[in-house]
Write an enzyme that holds these catalytic residues in place. Sequence first.
Site, mmCIF file in Angstrom:
data_model
loop_
_atom_site.group_PDB
_atom_site.id
_atom_site.type_symbol
_atom_site.label_atom_id
_atom_site.label_comp_id
_atom_site.label_asym_id
_atom_site.label_seq_id
_atom_site.Cartn_x
_atom_site.Cartn_y
_atom_site.Cartn_z
ATOM 1 N N CYS B 128 87.328 123.082 -27.506
ATOM 2 C CA CYS B 128 88.029 121.799 -27.464
ATOM 3 C C CYS B 128 87.614 120.914 -26.282
ATOM 4 C CB CYS B 128 89.536 122.037 -27.442
ATOM 5 S SG CYS B 128 90.056 123.332 -26.312
ATOM 6 N N HIS B 241 93.336 116.838 -24.358
ATOM 7 C CA HIS B 241 92.669 117.279 -23.131
ATOM 8 C C HIS B 241 91.986 116.065 -22.492
ATOM 9 C CE1 HIS B 241 93.539 121.232 -24.381
ATOM 10 N NE2 HIS B 241 92.340 121.725 -24.607
#
Lengths: 341, 341
Positions: B128, B241
């Site tokens: 990710c 993120h």
Amino acid sequence: MNYRVGIVGATGAVGQELIGLLVARAFPFAELRLMASARSAGKVIEAAGRKFTVQEARPEAFAGLNLAFFAAEGAIAKALAPEAVQRGCAVFDKSSAFRMAADVPLVIPEINLDAVRGHRGIIASPNCSTAVALMGLWPLHRLFGVKRAFFATYQSVSGTGADAVEELEAQTRAHVQGGALPRSVYPYQIFQNLIPQVDSFGADGYTGEETKMREESRKIMGLPALKVSATCVRVPVVRAHSVAVNAEFERPVDVAAARAAIAAFPGAELVDDPANKVYPTPLAFSRREACGVGRLRVDTALDNGLSFWVSGDNLWKGAALNSIQIAEAMIRTGIPLKPSA
Amino acid sequence: MNYRVGIVGATGAVGQELIGLLVARAFPFAELRLMASARSAGKVIEAAGRKFTVQEARPEAFAGLNLAFFAAEGAIAKALAPEAVQRGCAVFDKSSAFRMAADVPLVIPEINLDAVRGHRGIIASPNCSTAVALMGLWPLHRLFGVKRAFFATYQSVSGTGADAVEELEAQTRAHVQGGALPRSVYPYQIFQNLIPQVDSFGADGYTGEETKMREESRKIMGLPALKVSATCVRVPVVRAHSVAVNAEFERPVDVAAARAAIAAFPGAELVDDPANKVYPTPLAFSRREACGVGRLRVDTALDNGLSFWVSGDNLWKGAALNSIQIAEAMIRTGIPLKPSA
């Protein structure tokens, strides 16, 4: 000898820490004169079982003081610090007003206490993120000679002030209890969010905080050509700043020697046992004198590079504690508080 | 043509996103077969007004499927992906099990879709943090040629899973309502704290996540000699993120050209107007297809360097969405789903 001590900005977040630390550390004060804006004058603050009445910070209020800790914004420091010095009072300033002035020492006592010799009355403490980062970088520099450093910060809201702490807490309560999240201090919600802006932006795209990290690191370490790039980010943490550092050195690095240097450096604490999930966190390094340094490893993108992680209390080593430590070190080593002519 | 589609790990955080995205994007499925552990078998999940019954993920369950999205942990992918492929089903895997295997393409479709040509049945999606970082780095690489990159991540708890999201929320509630903060997922409190560890530690002091960012960046961008150093940090954010990047390039950089390249790159959104406090935040880039890129500036510590900041949804571009986008792009461009012999 006992000292007559002033605190400017006594009602603010750093001011409160100054009072608590001076009392807890048994700083040898004969008088503690608390000053703040006219609005706070007359307010009574209790510390160590004694009551202190706040008075308005104005030029005459410095008469008779030996030293004053300034925990106010830059504009107030600019207006009042020269007035204090003129009255024979040494000023330990945590604002950015004087840090880069050629005749003002910018000091972390574990690094460059000697810079205060021959001071002209104003002694500056560094930016909170810079202080925390250098507690890891300096001992490594002494071993290997730093050439270049990259800083990515994770800064707590107490660095903004008590109103920002309250904003995070109010948003936290609203999230749990329902209702709109209140917001007035930060431009965006800080609860469960990140704000990649600390201080205002310069023309080069760096924020003031990022530029301070570069310029102050150079001045404190005496490395005017040091290459520094910083990214400063506000995170939903109440207290203690953290910094991820990638540093390139002149000489080959060694992690064991690096760890030993951190462990031996006053003001840093080696917290570095990854196999056991031991590394610094801001929660563990809140209200701690030492800054925690860990995650030490050979940097995979630099020749002669090390990566590491530092967490340290922005209100203590990043502000109040550092100023007090400078004054204590001067007293201990006999460096005069009185300004040189 | 309509496709018979499986989802492995359908009850998990990424699995739920997969179902929602496949429905929302009108992915051309004739059948949607939801699979999970035996424990979840029989569970009924509603999506787009239809009911889907979860069945146990086991080799026979892949019979007749054209493709399956795997949103399970590596051990399950290792056991079941070859079984699926053997049954003629293409596997789009988000785990790290196959990413670095020489015969498995590791793909971000906006970057290296061609890598899927001649695939052997398993097509991997990146970590990710890597996916989010490269959505900023790749368009700059195409302009200037990247040599070296430093990543400092600010990773949300949803990357750990639904239990970690619940842990952060439970700690938040306990903070407001009083009582001890519950903790079982992370080794330290994550509410109002930071944990500078994502994944377990290797012998070199880097975590698995940090090593993945280096190795996967190299493979996806086709730059086996790229120098990368990453520090990965868990932050008290629920979703999306963020990554602070310092990147060094072969050729002289230009911020205006860099901004134009980001703006023109599918999957990235230029969010970069510092004077007006415009930059990406994880809150603004949750449940967004594009990753936000901003804070673009000339790096002050690198020759030919740029610094920037990226925020992107770890469950979407960092996992579910990227896998779906690969499959969509293959269908659109006529690349066969059927494995090459």
